[in-house]
Design a protein around this motif. Structure first.
Motif, PDB file in Angstrom:
ATOM      1  N   SER A   1      46.580  45.281  45.459  1.00 27.68           N
ATOM      2  CA  SER A   1      47.680  45.369  44.490  1.00 27.68           C
ATOM      3  C   SER A   1      49.036  45.493  45.187  1.00 27.68           C
ATOM      4  N   GLN A   2      49.045  45.984  46.411  1.00 24.35           N
ATOM      5  CA  GLN A   2      50.291  46.074  47.175  1.00 24.35           C
ATOM      6  C   GLN A   2      50.865  44.691  47.469  1.00 24.35           C
ATOM      7  N   ASP A   3      50.015  43.661  47.445  1.00 20.80           N
ATOM      8  CA  ASP A   3      50.448  42.284  47.671  1.00 20.80           C
ATOM      9  C   ASP A   3      50.484  41.478  46.373  1.00 20.80           C
ATOM     10  N   GLY A   4      50.473  42.170  45.242  1.00 21.47           N
ATOM     11  CA  GLY A   4      50.608  41.497  43.959  1.00 21.47           C
ATOM     12  C   GLY A   4      49.315  41.013  43.331  1.00 21.47           C
ATOM     13  N   TYR A   5      48.173  41.363  43.905  1.00 20.73           N
ATOM     14  CA  TYR A   5      46.892  40.955  43.334  1.00 20.73           C
ATOM     15  C   TYR A   5      46.448  41.930  42.259  1.00 20.73           C
ATOM     16  N   ALA A   6      45.743  41.393  41.268  1.00 22.10           N
ATOM     17  CA  ALA A   6      45.171  42.209  40.203  1.00 22.10           C
ATOM     18  C   ALA A   6      43.753  41.698  39.939  1.00 22.10           C
ATOM     19  N   PRO A   7      42.858  42.607  39.545  1.00 22.05           N
ATOM     20  CA  PRO A   7      41.504  42.148  39.211  1.00 22.05           C
ATOM     21  C   PRO A   7      41.521  41.353  37.906  1.00 22.05           C
ATOM     22  N   THR A   8      40.627  40.372  37.809  1.00 21.57           N
ATOM     23  CA  THR A   8      40.564  39.548  36.599  1.00 21.57           C
ATOM     24  C   THR A   8      39.921  40.311  35.459  1.00 21.57           C
ATOM     25  N   ASP A   9      38.962  41.126  35.759  1.00 21.61           N
ATOM     26  CA  ASP A   9      38.211  41.880  34.755  1.00 21.61           C
ATOM     27  C   ASP A   9      37.371  42.900  35.506  1.00 21.61           C
ATOM     28  N   ASP A  10      36.403  43.491  34.835  1.00 22.55           N
ATOM     29  CA  ASP A  10      35.518  44.428  35.517  1.00 22.55           C
ATOM     30  C   ASP A  10      34.668  43.674  36.530  1.00 22.55           C
ATOM     31  N   PRO A  11      34.365  44.310  37.663  1.00 21.67           N
ATOM     32  CA  PRO A  11      33.511  43.643  38.657  1.00 21.67           C
ATOM     33  C   PRO A  11      32.157  43.276  38.054  1.00 21.67           C
TER      34      PRO A  11
ATOM     35  N   HIS B   1      49.800  29.064  53.244  1.00 17.21           N
ATOM     36  CA  HIS B   1      49.685  30.333  52.527  1.00 17.21           C
ATOM     37  C   HIS B   1      48.273  30.558  51.985  1.00 17.21           C
ATOM     38  N   CYS B   2      47.624  29.500  51.574  1.00 17.21           N
ATOM     39  CA  CYS B   2      46.245  29.619  51.113  1.00 17.21           C
ATOM     40  C   CYS B   2      45.354  30.113  52.258  1.00 17.21           C
ATOM     41  N   SER B   3      45.531  29.534  53.431  1.00 19.95           N
ATOM     42  CA  SER B   3      44.748  29.937  54.597  1.00 19.95           C
ATOM     43  C   SER B   3      45.033  31.380  54.986  1.00 19.95           C
ATOM     44  N   GLN B   4      46.297  31.770  54.951  1.00 20.03           N
ATOM     45  CA  GLN B   4      46.657  33.156  55.269  1.00 20.03           C
ATOM     46  C   GLN B   4      46.027  34.127  54.284  1.00 20.03           C
ATOM     47  N   GLU B   5      46.090  33.805  53.008  1.00 19.84           N
ATOM     48  CA  GLU B   5      45.528  34.695  51.992  1.00 19.84           C
ATOM     49  C   GLU B   5      44.006  34.737  52.063  1.00 19.84           C
ATOM     50  N   ARG B   6      43.400  33.613  52.364  1.00 16.26           N
ATOM     51  CA  ARG B   6      41.947  33.592  52.528  1.00 16.26           C
ATOM     52  C   ARG B   6      41.541  34.497  53.689  1.00 16.26           C
ATOM     53  N   SER B   7      42.246  34.395  54.806  1.00 16.34           N
ATOM     54  CA  SER B   7      41.962  35.257  55.960  1.00 16.34           C
ATOM     55  C   SER B   7      42.191  36.725  55.628  1.00 16.34           C
ATOM     56  N   ARG B   8      43.249  36.997  54.899  1.00 15.34           N
ATOM     57  CA  ARG B   8      43.540  38.374  54.504  1.00 15.34           C
ATOM     58  C   ARG B   8      42.411  38.951  53.660  1.00 15.34           C
ATOM     59  N   MET B   9      41.904  38.170  52.721  1.00 15.16           N
ATOM     60  CA  MET B   9      40.816  38.634  51.851  1.00 15.16           C
ATOM     61  C   MET B   9      39.505  38.792  52.620  1.00 15.16           C
TER      62      MET B   9
ATOM     63  N   GLY C   1      22.967  46.088  43.720  1.00 17.85           N
ATOM     64  CA  GLY C   1      23.909  47.205  43.634  1.00 17.85           C
ATOM     65  C   GLY C   1      25.316  46.848  44.058  1.00 17.85           C
ATOM     66  N   ALA C   2      25.496  45.687  44.671  1.00 11.83           N
ATOM     67  CA  ALA C   2      26.835  45.213  45.015  1.00 11.83           C
ATOM     68  C   ALA C   2      27.481  44.628  43.760  1.00 11.83           C
ATOM     69  N   VAL C   3      28.749  44.255  43.876  1.00 16.10           N
ATOM     70  CA  VAL C   3      29.474  43.639  42.767  1.00 16.10           C
ATOM     71  C   VAL C   3      30.290  42.465  43.280  1.00 16.10           C
ATOM     72  N   VAL C   4      30.653  41.583  42.374  1.00 19.84           N
ATOM     73  CA  VAL C   4      31.612  40.531  42.684  1.00 19.84           C
ATOM     74  C   VAL C   4      32.924  40.921  42.013  1.00 19.84           C
ATOM     75  N   LEU C   5      33.944  41.086  42.833  1.00 25.77           N
ATOM     76  CA  LEU C   5      35.287  41.417  42.372  1.00 25.77           C
ATOM     77  C   LEU C   5      36.140  40.166  42.506  1.00 25.77           C
ATOM     78  N   ARG C   6      36.867  39.838  41.453  1.00 22.04           N
ATOM     79  CA  ARG C   6      37.771  38.698  41.479  1.00 22.04           C
ATOM     80  C   ARG C   6      39.202  39.218  41.414  1.00 22.04           C
ATOM     81  N   LEU C   7      39.968  38.873  42.435  1.00 23.48           N
ATOM     82  CA  LEU C   7      41.370  39.286  42.522  1.00 23.48           C
ATOM     83  C   LEU C   7      42.239  38.046  42.451  1.00 23.48           C
ATOM     84  N   GLU C   8      43.365  38.149  41.740  1.00 21.01           N
ATOM     85  CA  GLU C   8      44.227  36.979  41.612  1.00 21.01           C
ATOM     86  C   GLU C   8      45.694  37.359  41.556  1.00 21.01           C
ATOM     87  N   ARG C   9      46.518  36.371  41.917  1.00 16.15           N
ATOM     88  CA  ARG C   9      47.968  36.499  41.777  1.00 16.15           C
ATOM     89  C   ARG C   9      48.559  35.112  41.614  1.00 16.15           C
ATOM     90  N   VAL C  10      49.794  35.061  41.140  1.00 11.22           N
ATOM     91  CA  VAL C  10      50.497  33.801  40.926  1.00 11.22           C
ATOM     92  C   VAL C  10      51.326  33.482  42.160  1.00 11.22           C
TER      93      VAL C  10
END
Length: 134
Positions: free
Chosen positions: A71-81, A103-111, A87-96
């Motif tokens: 969230s510090q980089d403007g990402y927000a979860p799409t919904d509940d994981p 930038h796509c490559s940088q963000e992919r590496s960051r994630m 026992g693991a979850v899939v979390l979807r984070l997104e930003r505009v």
């Protein structure tokens, strides 16, 4: 006197957003995925804002920490994981943002790094834009 208005940012919660490009293969460069997106229907529009959505597989107890950091980089979860059988979850984070290969490559590496530091993995990413079809 003319009034200048700032362009309206894309709303990531719009109901007409569709996936126009995606990358779920670690070996595929973002530039290749984006190029493929220009040929698909609906096509990715390079100079328009898009919603960049990352899919992360995480231990359930790591979700809050990952969301706080992202969230510090403007990402927000799409919904509940989405819970998985192990026992693991899939979390979807997104930003505009305007999507380009760098930038796509940088963000992919960051994630990837964020997920790994919390015991998870980055599954892939998607770019969404409004559906221009009639």
């Amino acid at each position: 006197m003319l009034s200048r208005r700032a362009p309206v940012r894309l709303d990531r919660t719009r109901h007409d957003l569709v996936v126009v490009v995606s990358g779920f293969d670690d070996a595929e460069a973002c530039s290749t995925a984006l190029e493929r997106g220009t040929e698909d229907d609906p096509a990715w529009v390079a100079d328009a804002e898009a919603v960049l959505r990352h899919h992360l597989r995480l231990p359930a107890e790591a979700v809050r920490g990952v969301v706080d950091i992202a969230s510090q980089d403007g990402y927000a979860p799409t919904d509940d994981p989405e819970p998985l059988a192990d026992g693991a979850v899939v979390l979807r984070l997104e930003r505009v943002q305007v999507l380009d290969a760098l930038h796509c490559s940088q963000e992919r590496s960051r994630m990837v790094g964020l997920a790994q530091r919390h015991g998870g993995t980055a599954l892939g990413w998607e770019g969404l834009q409004p559906n221009a079809a009639p």
